[in-house]
Write a protein that holds these residues in place. Structure first.
Motif, PDB file in Angstrom:
ATOM      1  N   ASN A 275      23.457  30.190  87.846  1.00  0.00           N
ATOM      2  CA  ASN A 275      22.700  30.044  86.594  1.00  0.00           C
ATOM      3  C   ASN A 275      23.705  29.217  85.597  1.00  0.00           C
ATOM      4  N   SER A 276      24.934  28.848  86.053  1.00  0.00           N
ATOM      5  CA  SER A 276      25.626  27.900  85.096  1.00  0.00           C
ATOM      6  C   SER A 276      25.432  26.556  85.593  1.00  0.00           C
TER       7      SER A 276
ATOM      8  N   ALA B 236      21.976  25.705  86.651  1.00  0.00           N
ATOM      9  CA  ALA B 236      20.671  25.777  86.891  1.00  0.00           C
ATOM     10  C   ALA B 236      19.735  24.442  86.292  1.00  0.00           C
TER      11      ALA B 236
ATOM     12  N   ASN C 124      12.730  38.233  79.555  1.00  0.00           N
ATOM     13  CA  ASN C 124      11.993  37.520  79.128  1.00  0.00           C
ATOM     14  C   ASN C 124      11.093  38.130  78.080  1.00  0.00           C
TER      15      ASN C 124
ATOM     16  N   GLN D 161      16.835  29.731  85.651  1.00  0.00           N
ATOM     17  CA  GLN D 161      17.650  30.727  85.554  1.00  0.00           C
ATOM     18  C   GLN D 161      17.170  31.853  86.519  1.00  0.00           C
ATOM     19  N   GLN D 162      17.879  32.790  87.060  1.00  0.00           N
ATOM     20  CA  GLN D 162      17.646  33.781  87.821  1.00  0.00           C
ATOM     21  C   GLN D 162      18.222  35.080  87.619  1.00  0.00           C
TER      22      GLN D 162
ATOM     23  N   ARG E   5      13.099  32.002  87.629  1.00  0.00           N
ATOM     24  CA  ARG E   5      12.126  31.298  86.216  1.00  0.00           C
ATOM     25  C   ARG E   5      12.403  29.729  86.491  1.00  0.00           C
TER      26      ARG E   5
ATOM     27  N   THR F 145      25.296  34.784  91.248  1.00  0.00           N
ATOM     28  CA  THR F 145      24.113  34.597  90.484  1.00  0.00           C
ATOM     29  C   THR F 145      24.623  33.722  89.286  1.00  0.00           C
ATOM     30  N   SER F 146      25.813  34.335  88.586  1.00  0.00           N
ATOM     31  CA  SER F 146      26.080  33.642  87.465  1.00  0.00           C
ATOM     32  C   SER F 146      26.800  32.303  87.654  1.00  0.00           C
TER      33      SER F 146
ATOM     34  N   ASP G 286      13.418  26.785  84.051  1.00  0.00           N
ATOM     35  CA  ASP G 286      14.744  26.416  83.602  1.00  0.00           C
ATOM     36  C   ASP G 286      15.609  26.592  84.869  1.00  0.00           C
TER      37      ASP G 286
END
Length: 175
Positions: free
Chosen positions: A149-150, A152, A69, A44-45, A39, A145-146, A42
């Motif tokens: 995302n932390s 991002a 979303n 985020q994935q 995305r 991924t986490s 922001d």
């Protein structure tokens, strides 16, 4: 050409052609594919692992994107893989009118911001590692991924402008 009076070297046939070795390699059932979405606004994935790269798993991944979303229209920028444009995927998309596809022209992957993200993701999750089974790949994918995302940030296409160069001295001449 002189006729041979001795046997040919190993891996050569008597008529002088190289013998090709039989291939004993196959991908097998343990192959794992990683689906990923970014995305841009922001950073985020979303990622998902699958045992195949077919329309069924692609539609499951699109459902995950839609669930993550809940409001607004979704534009999915994707390449021209057959599962992205199959009849079953197009039928699935008719039932989900919020999702729209934008296909990248063939040979222009640099237009896709996802390619830059894939480079970062592969380095974080997969580079330099060997996995014993698909569960290890799924765990490494979820962990990377986490972590990504932390921290991002919004994604911007292109390079930032170079910083302005300060002049060190100004010369003043008096007459």
């Amino acid at each position: 050409m002189i006729p041979r009076t001795f046997p040919p070297a190993p891996a050569w046939s008597p008529d002088g052609h190289r013998i090709k070795a039989e291939l004993d390699y196959s991908r097998g059932p343990e192959k794992t594919w990683v689906y990923g979405a970014l995305r841009v606004r922001d950073g985020q994935q979303i990622t998902m692992t699958a045992s195949s790269r077919n329309s069924v798993f692609y539609q499951q991944f699109l459902q995950q994107i839609e669930d993550a979303n809940p409001t607004g229209e979704l534009w999915i920028v994707t390449d021209n893989l057959s599962s992205h444009n199959s009849l079953s995927t197009r039928t699935w998309l008719e039932d989900h009118p919020r999702i729209h596809h934008a296909f990248i022209p063939v040979g222009a992957c640099w237009l896709n911001l996802q390619e830059g993200w894939w480079r970062i993701f592969r380095k974080a999750a997969l580079a330099g590692r060997s996995f014993a089974n698909p569960d290890d790949i799924e765990h490494a994918t979820a962990l990377a991924t986490s972590q990504l995302n932390s921290r991002a940030n919004p994604w911007i296409w292109g390079r930032p402008a170079p910083p302005t160069r300060r002049l060190r001295r100004r010369y003043v001449y008096t007459v």
